[in-house]
Design a protein around this motif. Structure first.
Motif, PDB file in Angstrom:
ATOM      1  N   PRO A  61       0.315  10.072  -6.181  1.00 20.78           N
ATOM      2  CA  PRO A  61      -1.051   9.025  -6.264  1.00 20.78           C
ATOM      3  C   PRO A  61      -1.666   9.138  -7.744  1.00 20.78           C
ATOM      4  O   PRO A  61      -2.043   7.844  -7.309  1.00 20.78           O
ATOM      5  CB  PRO A  61      -1.268  10.232  -5.104  1.00 20.78           C
ATOM      6  CG  PRO A  61      -0.807  11.829  -5.519  1.00 20.78           C
ATOM      7  CD  PRO A  61       0.370  11.437  -5.854  1.00 20.78           C
ATOM      8  N   ALA A  65      -2.313   5.349  -8.490  1.00 17.45           N
ATOM      9  CA  ALA A  65      -3.959   5.104  -8.262  1.00 17.45           C
ATOM     10  C   ALA A  65      -4.130   4.336  -9.933  1.00 17.45           C
ATOM     11  O   ALA A  65      -5.106   3.628 -10.471  1.00 17.45           O
ATOM     12  CB  ALA A  65      -4.794   6.158  -8.058  1.00 17.45           C
ATOM     13  N   ILE A 142      -3.045   8.960  -0.499  1.00 16.26           N
ATOM     14  CA  ILE A 142      -4.114   9.427  -1.544  1.00 16.26           C
ATOM     15  C   ILE A 142      -4.902   7.542  -2.498  1.00 16.26           C
ATOM     16  O   ILE A 142      -5.312   8.086  -3.316  1.00 16.26           O
ATOM     17  CB  ILE A 142      -4.105  10.827  -2.406  1.00 16.26           C
ATOM     18  CG1 ILE A 142      -4.530  12.330  -0.912  1.00 16.26           C
ATOM     19  CG2 ILE A 142      -5.107  11.383  -3.065  1.00 16.26           C
ATOM     20  CD1 ILE A 142      -3.522  13.278  -2.038  1.00 16.26           C
ATOM     21  N   ALA A 143      -2.944   7.816  -2.660  1.00 18.01           N
ATOM     22  CA  ALA A 143      -3.067   6.474  -3.985  1.00 18.01           C
ATOM     23  C   ALA A 143      -4.253   5.364  -3.456  1.00 18.01           C
ATOM     24  O   ALA A 143      -4.310   4.354  -4.092  1.00 18.01           O
ATOM     25  CB  ALA A 143      -1.477   6.337  -4.540  1.00 18.01           C
ATOM     26  N   ALA A 146      -7.927   6.560  -3.687  1.00 15.56           N
ATOM     27  CA  ALA A 146      -8.306   6.737  -4.500  1.00 15.56           C
ATOM     28  C   ALA A 146      -9.001   5.569  -5.752  1.00 15.56           C
ATOM     29  O   ALA A 146      -7.879   4.962  -5.546  1.00 15.56           O
ATOM     30  CB  ALA A 146      -7.514   8.087  -5.694  1.00 15.56           C
ATOM     31  N   ALA A 152      -8.074  11.090  -8.442  1.00 15.74           N
ATOM     32  CA  ALA A 152      -6.783  10.639  -6.929  1.00 15.74           C
ATOM     33  C   ALA A 152      -6.033  12.389  -7.871  1.00 15.74           C
ATOM     34  O   ALA A 152      -5.407  12.863  -7.069  1.00 15.74           O
ATOM     35  CB  ALA A 152      -5.146   9.558  -7.494  1.00 15.74           C
TER      36      ALA A 152
END
Length: 231
Positions: A61, A65, A142-143, A146, A152
């Motif tokens: 992630p 991100a 998450i990526a 975020a 992230a």
């Protein structure tokens, strides 16, 4: 695609986080492995789960991100190399990193520590594939949400430690309250660790645990695809 893969591989090799995800599980294995019996079926599955968890929740992630934050994905949309190609390459390289970390753990455990290794390849392969897919799905989500690489990174770490505790990676599950140990089995990392331990003990992974990992991999991947932004 080939040129992109070579470039990204070089960048990944230079990333300090890559060495971190390899050395931390290896350090845990060597330090604690020297004081347990070769027939132990707990430590090696635990370190394998740690390695995959670090790649999925920390490195994957953070990398994606950061690429979005720096506008790399947006700029790729104006070239023949589409942003989706970057995503595919990153997933493959992160998988290779996880496999490398786990292969090193298995090699050291089998040769230096004389640890027990399972002889049935298929249950190990199925468990590893589903567990990795579940952890990578969480990393992709998450990526997706975020706003930048730092966030992230923080979210990944924030999720990793409580998830690792519930999974029995910090404290053995038999020393935890029964309710916490049971909850841990229904987390992606906990289901992965327990299924690996079952295989190492000579049994077969629980269909329930496999189902838990499949559910996380599918549902969270769909959520990540829905919320993912290229810029």
């Amino acid at each position: 695609m080939t040129k992109l893969t070579i470039v990204e591989l070089k960048l990944l090799a230079r990333e300090p986080g890559s060495m971190f995800t390899i050395l931390i599980p290896l350090f845990i294995l060597v330090i604690f492995g020297s004081s347990i019996s070769p027939g132990d079926t707990v430590l090696l599955p635990m370190t394998l789960a740690i390695a995959v968890g670090l790649v999925g929740l920390y490195l994957l992630p953070t990398t994606l991100a950061t690429y979005r934050e720096r506008g790399i994905l947006r700029r790729l949309s104006t070239t023949p190399v589409r942003p989706r190609s970057m995503l595919v390459v990153q997933l493959l390289l992160q998988l290779v990193l996880a496999l490398t970390a786990c292969a090193l753990l298995l090699s050291v455990a089998g040769t230096v520590l004389g640890a027990h290794l399972p002889t049935r390849v298929l249950p190990v392969a199925v468990t590893f594939t589903l567990g990795t897919a579940a952890m990578f799905a969480v990393g992709l989500l998450i990526a997706a949400v975020a706003p930048n690489g730092r966030t992230a990174n923080g979210v990944g770490i924030l999720l990793y430690f409580p998830m690792a505790f519930l999974a029995g990676l910090v404290q053995p599950t038999h020393q935890m309250p029964v309710i916490l140990a049971r909850i841990g089995e229904f987390t992606p990392l906990g289901a992965f660790r327990q299924a690996l331990q079952d295989v190492w003990a000579g049994g077969s992974p629980s269909p329930l645990l496999l189902g838990v990992m499949v559910a996380y991999a599918v549902v969270i991947s769909l959520a990540a695809a829905k919320f993912f932004r290229w810029e």
